[in-house]
Design a protein around this motif. Structure first.
Motif, PDB file in Angstrom:
ATOM      1  N   LEU A  63     -14.901 -69.960 -33.927  1.00 45.73           N
ATOM      2  CA  LEU A  63     -13.842 -71.055 -33.118  1.00 45.73           C
ATOM      3  C   LEU A  63     -14.824 -71.901 -32.042  1.00 45.73           C
ATOM      4  CD1 LEU A  63     -11.121 -71.895 -31.797  1.00 45.73           C
ATOM      5  CD2 LEU A  63     -11.161 -70.159 -30.036  1.00 45.73           C
ATOM      6  N   THR A  64     -16.087 -71.307 -31.471  1.00 46.61           N
ATOM      7  CA  THR A  64     -17.025 -72.077 -30.820  1.00 46.61           C
ATOM      8  C   THR A  64     -17.863 -73.437 -31.141  1.00 46.61           C
ATOM      9  OG1 THR A  64     -18.718 -70.593 -30.538  1.00 46.61           O
ATOM     10  CG2 THR A  64     -17.176 -70.277 -28.425  1.00 46.61           C
ATOM     11  N   ASN A  65     -18.283 -72.371 -32.627  1.00 51.16           N
ATOM     12  CA  ASN A  65     -18.927 -73.465 -33.599  1.00 51.16           C
ATOM     13  C   ASN A  65     -17.506 -74.321 -34.136  1.00 51.16           C
ATOM     14  OD1 ASN A  65     -20.807 -72.201 -33.818  1.00 51.16           O
ATOM     15  ND2 ASN A  65     -20.741 -71.229 -35.740  1.00 51.16           N
ATOM     16  N   TYR A  66     -16.290 -74.743 -33.967  1.00 52.21           N
ATOM     17  CA  TYR A  66     -14.922 -75.114 -34.334  1.00 52.21           C
ATOM     18  C   TYR A  66     -15.671 -76.226 -32.843  1.00 52.21           C
ATOM     19  CZ  TYR A  66     -10.847 -77.165 -34.848  1.00 52.21           C
ATOM     20  OH  TYR A  66      -9.587 -77.906 -34.162  1.00 52.21           O
ATOM     21  N   MET A  67     -15.165 -75.757 -31.549  1.00 49.56           N
ATOM     22  CA  MET A  67     -15.197 -76.467 -30.265  1.00 49.56           C
ATOM     23  C   MET A  67     -16.408 -77.548 -30.869  1.00 49.56           C
ATOM     24  SD  MET A  67     -13.044 -73.700 -28.794  1.00 49.56           S
ATOM     25  CE  MET A  67     -13.113 -74.427 -26.331  1.00 49.56           C
ATOM     26  N   ASP A  68     -17.182 -76.813 -31.286  1.00 47.95           N
ATOM     27  CA  ASP A  68     -18.555 -77.867 -31.348  1.00 47.95           C
ATOM     28  C   ASP A  68     -18.481 -78.248 -32.132  1.00 47.95           C
ATOM     29  OD1 ASP A  68     -20.072 -76.146 -28.782  1.00 47.95           O
ATOM     30  OD2 ASP A  68     -21.029 -74.841 -30.207  1.00 47.95           O
ATOM     31  N   SER A  69     -17.708 -78.853 -33.104  1.00 48.95           N
ATOM     32  CA  SER A  69     -17.557 -79.659 -34.419  1.00 48.95           C
ATOM     33  C   SER A  69     -16.941 -80.780 -33.812  1.00 48.95           C
ATOM     34  CB  SER A  69     -17.679 -79.223 -35.273  1.00 48.95           C
ATOM     35  OG  SER A  69     -17.954 -78.286 -36.117  1.00 48.95           O
ATOM     36  N   MET A  70     -16.046 -80.577 -33.449  1.00 55.60           N
ATOM     37  CA  MET A  70     -14.149 -80.712 -32.654  1.00 55.60           C
ATOM     38  C   MET A  70     -14.989 -82.257 -31.717  1.00 55.60           C
ATOM     39  SD  MET A  70     -11.673 -81.287 -33.398  1.00 55.60           S
ATOM     40  CE  MET A  70     -10.559 -81.695 -32.227  1.00 55.60           C
ATOM     41  N   LYS A  71     -16.679 -81.728 -30.771  1.00 53.65           N
ATOM     42  CA  LYS A  71     -16.854 -82.173 -29.727  1.00 53.65           C
ATOM     43  C   LYS A  71     -17.324 -83.744 -29.937  1.00 53.65           C
ATOM     44  CE  LYS A  71     -16.850 -78.816 -26.977  1.00 53.65           C
ATOM     45  NZ  LYS A  71     -17.569 -77.385 -25.701  1.00 53.65           N
ATOM     46  N   ASN A  72     -17.679 -82.929 -31.052  1.00 57.18           N
ATOM     47  CA  ASN A  72     -18.931 -84.042 -31.543  1.00 57.18           C
ATOM     48  C   ASN A  72     -18.136 -85.414 -33.261  1.00 57.18           C
ATOM     49  OD1 ASN A  72     -20.891 -83.943 -31.292  1.00 57.18           O
ATOM     50  ND2 ASN A  72     -21.611 -82.188 -31.863  1.00 57.18           N
ATOM     51  N   VAL A  73     -16.674 -85.541 -32.980  1.00 59.56           N
ATOM     52  CA  VAL A  73     -16.009 -86.398 -33.269  1.00 59.56           C
ATOM     53  C   VAL A  73     -15.398 -87.651 -32.805  1.00 59.56           C
ATOM     54  CG1 VAL A  73     -12.923 -86.438 -34.877  1.00 59.56           C
ATOM     55  CG2 VAL A  73     -14.533 -84.683 -34.526  1.00 59.56           C
ATOM     56  N   PRO A  74     -15.975 -88.731 -33.347  1.00 60.75           N
ATOM     57  CA  PRO A  74     -15.662 -89.982 -32.094  1.00 60.75           C
ATOM     58  C   PRO A  74     -14.249 -90.301 -31.560  1.00 60.75           C
ATOM     59  CG  PRO A  74     -17.095 -90.290 -34.332  1.00 60.75           C
ATOM     60  CD  PRO A  74     -16.739 -88.951 -34.625  1.00 60.75           C
ATOM     61  N   ALA A  75     -13.585 -89.231 -32.298  1.00 60.11           N
ATOM     62  CA  ALA A  75     -12.179 -89.805 -31.928  1.00 60.11           C
ATOM     63  C   ALA A  75     -12.099 -89.291 -30.668  1.00 60.11           C
ATOM     64  CB  ALA A  75     -11.283 -89.434 -32.748  1.00 60.11           C
ATOM     65  N   VAL A  76     -12.644 -87.924 -30.384  1.00 58.90           N
ATOM     66  CA  VAL A  76     -12.444 -87.101 -29.220  1.00 58.90           C
ATOM     67  C   VAL A  76     -13.905 -87.426 -28.086  1.00 58.90           C
ATOM     68  CG1 VAL A  76     -13.503 -84.775 -28.288  1.00 58.90           C
ATOM     69  CG2 VAL A  76     -12.078 -85.379 -30.459  1.00 58.90           C
ATOM     70  N   LYS A  77     -14.758 -87.443 -29.042  1.00 65.88           N
ATOM     71  CA  LYS A  77     -16.156 -87.674 -27.566  1.00 65.88           C
ATOM     72  C   LYS A  77     -15.369 -88.899 -26.834  1.00 65.88           C
ATOM     73  CE  LYS A  77     -20.957 -87.589 -28.204  1.00 65.88           C
ATOM     74  NZ  LYS A  77     -22.227 -87.349 -29.331  1.00 65.88           N
ATOM     75  N   SER A  78     -14.755 -89.755 -27.106  1.00 65.96           N
ATOM     76  CA  SER A  78     -14.977 -91.237 -27.049  1.00 65.96           C
ATOM     77  C   SER A  78     -13.880 -90.797 -25.428  1.00 65.96           C
ATOM     78  CB  SER A  78     -14.681 -92.206 -26.979  1.00 65.96           C
ATOM     79  OG  SER A  78     -13.521 -91.996 -28.366  1.00 65.96           O
ATOM     80  N   TYR A  79     -12.697 -90.108 -25.523  1.00 66.38           N
ATOM     81  CA  TYR A  79     -11.973 -89.132 -25.114  1.00 66.38           C
ATOM     82  C   TYR A  79     -12.457 -88.266 -23.834  1.00 66.38           C
ATOM     83  CZ  TYR A  79      -7.648 -89.720 -22.207  1.00 66.38           C
ATOM     84  OH  TYR A  79      -6.240 -89.961 -21.504  1.00 66.38           O
ATOM     85  N   ALA A  80     -12.913 -87.444 -24.633  1.00 64.28           N
ATOM     86  CA  ALA A  80     -13.007 -85.977 -23.480  1.00 64.28           C
ATOM     87  C   ALA A  80     -13.877 -86.089 -22.125  1.00 64.28           C
ATOM     88  CB  ALA A  80     -14.409 -85.360 -24.595  1.00 64.28           C
ATOM     89  N   LEU A  81     -13.454 -85.371 -21.343  1.00 60.99           N
ATOM     90  CA  LEU A  81     -13.996 -84.876 -19.622  1.00 60.99           C
ATOM     91  C   LEU A  81     -14.300 -83.360 -19.795  1.00 60.99           C
ATOM     92  CD1 LEU A  81     -11.289 -85.945 -18.377  1.00 60.99           C
ATOM     93  CD2 LEU A  81     -12.786 -87.137 -18.197  1.00 60.99           C
ATOM     94  N   ALA A  82     -15.904 -83.830 -19.368  1.00 61.51           N
ATOM     95  CA  ALA A  82     -16.144 -82.006 -19.205  1.00 61.51           C
ATOM     96  C   ALA A  82     -15.782 -81.257 -18.498  1.00 61.51           C
ATOM     97  CB  ALA A  82     -17.434 -81.851 -18.114  1.00 61.51           C
ATOM     98  N   ALA A  83     -15.913 -79.733 -18.827  1.00 61.25           N
ATOM     99  CA  ALA A  83     -14.939 -78.909 -17.914  1.00 61.25           C
ATOM    100  C   ALA A  83     -14.884 -78.490 -16.513  1.00 61.25           C
ATOM    101  CB  ALA A  83     -15.709 -77.391 -18.273  1.00 61.25           C
ATOM    102  N   GLU A  84     -16.261 -79.421 -15.836  1.00 60.97           N
ATOM    103  CA  GLU A  84     -15.950 -79.522 -14.714  1.00 60.97           C
ATOM    104  C   GLU A  84     -15.484 -80.826 -14.008  1.00 60.97           C
ATOM    105  OE1 GLU A  84     -18.609 -79.426 -17.220  1.00 60.97           O
ATOM    106  OE2 GLU A  84     -20.142 -78.036 -15.842  1.00 60.97           O
ATOM    107  N   THR A  85     -14.910 -81.435 -15.035  1.00 67.14           N
ATOM    108  CA  THR A  85     -14.549 -83.021 -14.428  1.00 67.14           C
ATOM    109  C   THR A  85     -12.796 -81.874 -14.236  1.00 67.14           C
ATOM    110  OG1 THR A  85     -16.654 -84.228 -15.805  1.00 67.14           O
ATOM    111  CG2 THR A  85     -13.528 -85.464 -14.857  1.00 67.14           C
ATOM    112  N   HIS A  86     -12.521 -81.649 -15.164  1.00 65.36           N
ATOM    113  CA  HIS A  86     -10.716 -80.644 -14.920  1.00 65.36           C
ATOM    114  C   HIS A  86     -10.930 -79.446 -14.158  1.00 65.36           C
ATOM    115  CE1 HIS A  86      -9.433 -82.354 -19.548  1.00 65.36           C
ATOM    116  NE2 HIS A  86     -10.565 -82.133 -19.414  1.00 65.36           N
ATOM    117  N   ALA A  87     -11.809 -78.613 -14.414  1.00 66.28           N
ATOM    118  CA  ALA A  87     -11.831 -78.221 -13.063  1.00 66.28           C
ATOM    119  C   ALA A  87     -11.552 -79.132 -11.214  1.00 66.28           C
ATOM    120  CB  ALA A  87     -12.968 -76.995 -12.537  1.00 66.28           C
ATOM    121  N   LYS A  88     -12.266 -79.852 -10.967  1.00 66.76           N
ATOM    122  CA  LYS A  88     -11.975 -81.111  -9.955  1.00 66.76           C
ATOM    123  C   LYS A  88     -10.763 -81.013  -9.702  1.00 66.76           C
ATOM    124  CE  LYS A  88     -15.339 -83.799  -8.005  1.00 66.76           C
ATOM    125  NZ  LYS A  88     -15.850 -85.079  -7.936  1.00 66.76           N
ATOM    126  N   PHE A  89     -10.169 -81.678 -10.917  1.00 66.02           N
ATOM    127  CA  PHE A  89      -8.769 -82.305 -10.658  1.00 66.02           C
ATOM    128  C   PHE A  89      -7.695 -81.179 -11.060  1.00 66.02           C
ATOM    129  CE2 PHE A  89      -5.113 -83.696 -13.304  1.00 66.02           C
ATOM    130  CZ  PHE A  89      -4.609 -84.553 -12.090  1.00 66.02           C
TER     131      PHE A  89
END
Ligand SMILES: N[C@@H](CCC(=O)N[C@@H](CS)C(=O)NCC(=O)O)C(=O)O
Length: 254
Positions: free
Chosen positions: A199-225
Motif C-alpha cells: 500500500l505504501t509503495n502504491y501511495m508513493d506512486s500516486m504522489k508522483n502522478v502529475p495530476a495528483v502532484k499538482s494539487y496534493a497537500l502535505a500531511a502537515e498542511t491537512h493537519a493544520k487545517f
C-alpha cells in the motif's frame, strides 16, 4: 489561481467559457474531481467556497450547497463527485479512466464502497475524536488491508492498470488525508510501512502522478487545517498567497 474562498456577500466571478468546478481546497470529494479534470487535461476554472459562510449563488449550482459542483454550461451544473467524474469520463473520452469491462467497473465500485468504512473512521478520528470507539480503528485498518490485498491481487502499478483511473482518483484524496492522523495524535491510525508495504509503495506512486502532484497537500498542511476546523474557525484561506504575502514582514533592501 487564487486559493481564496469566496463567502457570503462575495460576487460570483465572471464566466470564462470554461468548465467551472466549485470546490473547497481541503475537501477530499472536490479533490476527486480536480484530479479527474487534471488527468484528462481538461481546461477548467476553480472557484473555492467558504463552507461556513456560503455565498448565496452557490445554491444555484449545488442545491444543498455542497462541493464539488461542476458548471458544465453557463448557469447549468451537476453535483456529487462520483456523478461529476463519470460524466467527465463519458463526455471527454480521449483519456479514458474507466475499464471497458463492465465486471471490472463493478469491482471498482465495490472497492470504493468497501473503503467507505475507513473514510468514516478517518472523519471521526480527525473531527470528532471524543466519539471515537476502538472498533473504528479496526474498521479503518480493515479498509486499508482490503485495499492492499486488492492492489496485490490486481498486480498492476495502480488499481486501474499501468496508469491511474477513476477508482484510484476516487480513493486517493482520503489516503492523502489519512497521513495527517498521526500528526493529530492518532498514532493508532498510522500507515505502518512494515505492515503496509504494498500500500505504501502504491501511495508513493500516486504522489508522483502529475495530476495528483499538482494539487496534493502535505500531511502537515491537512493537519493544520483540521486543527483550525476542530477549533470552530476553519482557516479556509491558509494557502491563499495574497493573504500569506501581506502578513509576512517585508525584507529590508541590502
Ligand atoms: N457525496 C458528496 C459529498 C460532498 C461533501 O460532503 N462535501 C462537503 C465538503 S468536503 C461539503 O460540501 N460540505 C458542506 C455542507 O455539507 O454544507 C460528493 O461525493 O461530492
Amino acid at each position: 489561481m487564487s486559493e481564496k474562498h469566496l463567502q457570503t456577500g462575495d460576487d460570483l466571478p465572471s464566466y470564462n467559457e470554461k468548465l467551472r468546478l466549485f470546490a473547497m481546497r481541503f475537501c477530499p470529494y472536490a479533490e476527486r474531481s480536480v484530479l479527474v479534470l487534471n488527468a484528462k487535461k481538461i481546461q477548467y476554472d476553480l472557484v473555492f467556497i467558504n463552507l461556513d459562510h456560503k455565498p448565496e449563488w452557490v445554491f444555484n449550482f449545488s442545491p444543498k450547497g455542497t462541493v464539488p459542483a461542476l458548471e458544465y454550461e453557463q448557469g447549468k451544473a451537476i453535483f456529487d463527485s462520483n456523478i461529476i467524474n463519470v460524466y467527465l469520463d463519458e463526455k471527454y473520452p480521449e483519456v479514458s479512466l474507466q475499464s471497458s469491462d463492465p465486471l471490472r467497473r463493478a469491482q471498482d465500485k465495490m472497492l470504493v464502497e468497501q473503503f467507505a468504512g475507513a473514510q468514516s473512521a478517518y472523519y471521526t478520528a480527525a473531527f470528532n475524536a471524543q466519539a471515537l470507539q476502538p472498533n473504528m480503528a479496526e474498521n479503518y485498518h480493515k479498509g486499508l488491508e482490503l485495499l492492499q490485498k486488492e492492489i496485490e491481487a490486481r498486480g498492476t502499478k495502480f488499481l486501474h492498470g499501468d496508469e491511474p483511473g477513476l477508482v484510484d482518483y476516487t480513493i486517493w484524496p482520503f489516503l492523502e488525508r489519512f497521513e495527517a492522523l498521526p500528526l493529530l495524535g492518532k498514532a493508532e491510525f498510522a500507515i505502518d510501512k512494515s505492515k503496509y508495504e504494498v500500500l505504501t509503495n502504491y501511495m508513493d506512486s500516486m504522489k508522483n502522478v502529475p495530476a495528483v502532484k499538482s494539487y496534493a497537500l502535505a500531511a502537515e498542511t491537512h493537519a493544520k487545517f483540521t486543527e483550525s476546523r476542530i477549533k470552530g474557525d476553519a482557516n479556509y484561506n491558509m494557502l491563499d498567497s495574497s493573504a500569506v504575502c501581506c502578513m509576512r514582514p517585508r525584507k529590508k533592501k541590502e
